[in-house]
Design a protein around this motif. Structure first.
Motif, mmCIF file in Angstrom:
data_model
loop_
_atom_site.group_PDB
_atom_site.id
_atom_site.type_symbol
_atom_site.label_atom_id
_atom_site.label_comp_id
_atom_site.label_asym_id
_atom_site.label_seq_id
_atom_site.Cartn_x
_atom_site.Cartn_y
_atom_site.Cartn_z
ATOM 1 N N SER A 231 0.852 -1.191 0.000
ATOM 2 C CA SER A 231 0.000 0.000 0.000
ATOM 3 C C SER A 231 0.885 1.238 0.000
ATOM 4 O O SER A 231 1.721 1.402 0.895
ATOM 5 N N SER A 232 0.691 2.113 -0.971
ATOM 6 C CA SER A 232 1.450 3.361 -1.012
ATOM 7 C C SER A 232 0.711 4.493 -0.307
ATOM 8 O O SER A 232 1.290 5.515 0.037
ATOM 9 N N ASN A 233 -0.611 4.326 -0.124
ATOM 10 C CA ASN A 233 -1.405 5.261 0.675
ATOM 11 C C ASN A 233 -2.636 4.530 1.193
ATOM 12 O O ASN A 233 -2.785 3.323 0.962
ATOM 13 N N ARG A 234 -3.521 5.241 1.868
ATOM 14 C CA ARG A 234 -4.673 4.605 2.514
ATOM 15 C C ARG A 234 -5.935 4.632 1.661
ATOM 16 O O ARG A 234 -7.006 4.226 2.118
ATOM 17 N N ALA A 235 -5.819 5.067 0.420
ATOM 18 C CA ALA A 235 -6.998 5.206 -0.428
ATOM 19 C C ALA A 235 -7.680 3.859 -0.680
ATOM 20 O O ALA A 235 -8.911 3.783 -0.746
ATOM 21 N N GLY A 236 -6.897 2.795 -0.828
ATOM 22 C CA GLY A 236 -7.474 1.476 -1.076
ATOM 23 C C GLY A 236 -8.316 0.979 0.088
ATOM 24 O O GLY A 236 -9.366 0.357 -0.109
ATOM 25 N N TYR A 237 -7.865 1.277 1.314
ATOM 26 C CA TYR A 237 -8.632 0.896 2.491
ATOM 27 C C TYR A 237 -9.945 1.676 2.554
ATOM 28 O O TYR A 237 -10.997 1.140 2.926
ATOM 29 N N ALA A 238 -9.873 2.957 2.180
ATOM 30 C CA ALA A 238 -11.067 3.787 2.199
ATOM 31 C C ALA A 238 -12.083 3.307 1.172
ATOM 32 O O ALA A 238 -13.282 3.194 1.471
ATOM 33 N N GLU A 239 -11.628 3.014 -0.039
ATOM 34 C CA GLU A 239 -12.552 2.570 -1.082
ATOM 35 C C GLU A 239 -13.240 1.265 -0.697
ATOM 36 O O GLU A 239 -14.450 1.102 -0.888
ATOM 37 N N GLY A 240 -12.493 0.338 -0.133
ATOM 38 C CA GLY A 240 -13.093 -0.911 0.325
ATOM 39 C C GLY A 240 -14.097 -0.679 1.435
ATOM 40 O O GLY A 240 -15.163 -1.308 1.480
ATOM 41 N N SER A 241 -13.791 0.251 2.335
ATOM 42 C CA SER A 241 -14.693 0.560 3.449
ATOM 43 C C SER A 241 -16.007 1.160 2.950
ATOM 44 O O SER A 241 -17.084 0.846 3.475
ATOM 45 N N LEU A 242 -15.919 2.026 1.951
ATOM 46 C CA LEU A 242 -17.135 2.622 1.402
ATOM 47 C C LEU A 242 -17.986 1.559 0.700
ATOM 48 O O LEU A 242 -19.223 1.591 0.779
ATOM 49 N N ARG A 243 -17.337 0.613 0.039
ATOM 50 C CA ARG A 243 -18.088 -0.490 -0.572
ATOM 51 C C ARG A 243 -18.785 -1.322 0.493
ATOM 52 O O ARG A 243 -19.916 -1.775 0.307
ATOM 53 N N ALA A 244 -18.114 -1.506 1.628
ATOM 54 C CA ALA A 244 -18.724 -2.251 2.729
ATOM 55 C C ALA A 244 -19.934 -1.499 3.283
ATOM 56 O O ALA A 244 -20.967 -2.101 3.595
ATOM 57 N N ALA A 245 -19.822 -0.181 3.414
ATOM 58 C CA ALA A 245 -20.941 0.621 3.915
ATOM 59 C C ALA A 245 -22.121 0.550 2.951
ATOM 60 O O ALA A 245 -23.284 0.463 3.382
ATOM 61 N N ARG A 246 -21.827 0.583 1.668
ATOM 62 C CA ARG A 246 -22.908 0.466 0.668
ATOM 63 C C ARG A 246 -23.568 -0.905 0.759
ATOM 64 O O ARG A 246 -24.780 -1.022 0.609
#
Length: 264
Positions: A231-246
């Motif tokens: 991981s070069s930044n935290r964007a991937g974790y955020a995108e996965g989290s938003l998919r989980a919320a959806r």
């Protein structure tokens, strides 16, 4: 619009999540939580982006009444407190926090009987694809290969090995028909003797601002297979989290993991 609450709103992951929500078309930030001693209390949650959202960072968990789903990447003790408040206000929760003991995991499971919960050792879409690749590799490389799990994180991470590294070990062990606790080597020092066959070794680095590196080595005679996620930044974790919320948007109860969210 799904109303989202963020725990640890002034932290590195909290801010990454808030920025991702601000860029989405179907999610709206309505609650920003932080510890009562945080200097960010009373500030606008998107001030760091150079604009105001009207959402003020607060320590009051009663604010969760204004949300449909909480995303939490804090620490086990904080997450469990938030989990209780989510049950009170009937708010779903996405848990990216790691380091829970058995009692904590039991509390999460119990909460899922009254609210929707996504709980995963890693929310990254790429990491969850890596878990799938590891399962395939472990089934093929089930004899004649020594397995080692390596992970590196920033100096502020408080648990080791990471939840992701442990999950990687579990994926391999399960593919072999074994329990990880029976085959894991968590540390080595002194005169260890020759490496035992069928064991899974772990090694850890903590330092600097490393976001997250994970490699599983399958070491055989004359060859080595490495499966790596960095991981070069935290964007991937955020995108996965938003998919989980959806995913939780139409769920009232239940405990779900990221492979389920991603259809893996």
């Amino acid at each position: 619009m799904t109303r989202i609450a963020i725990a640890g709103a002034s932290g590195r992951m909290g801010r990454t999540l808030i920025e991702a929500i601000a860029q989405s078309d179907d999610l709206r930030l309505t609650v920003a939580l932080d510890h009562v001693s945080s200097p960010a209390i009373g500030q606008d949650a998107t001030a760091f982006l150079g604009r105001n959202s009207g959402v003020i960072i607060t320590s009051s968990l009663d604010a969760l009444a204004q949300a449909d789903c909480l995303i939490d990447f804090t620490r086990p003790e904080g997450t469990l407190e938030h989990l209780s408040a989510c049950q009170t206000h009937r708010v779903n929760i996405v848990i990216g926090t790691t380091g829970f003991d058995d009692a904590g995991k039991a509390a999460i499971n119990e909460a899922s009987q009254s609210i929707g919960v996504v709980f995963a050792p890693n929310m990254s879409i790429g990491v969850n694809a890596t878990f799938k690749l590891l399962d395939i590799a472990a089934r093929i490389l089930n004899a004649g290969y020594d397995v080692e799990v390596f992970e590196a994180h920033h100096k502020h991470k408080v648990d080791a090995p990471s939840g992701t590294a442990i999950k990687m070990g579990e994926v391999v062990a399960n593919a072999w028909g074994k329990n990880l606790d029976d085959v894991a080597i968590w540390s080595r020092e002194g005169h260890t003797g020759p490496r035992e066959t069928g064991k899974i070794g772990f090694s850890v680095v903590r330092g600097g601002d490393i976001v997250g590196d994970h490699t599983v080595y399958f070491c055989g005679a004359g060859e080595r297979i490495e499966i790596t996620h960095r991981s070069s930044n935290r964007a991937g974790y955020a995108e996965g989290s938003l998919r989980a919320a959806r995913y939780l948007a139409n769920k009232k109860t239940g405990l779900y993991d990221m492979p389920t969210v991603l259809g893996l």
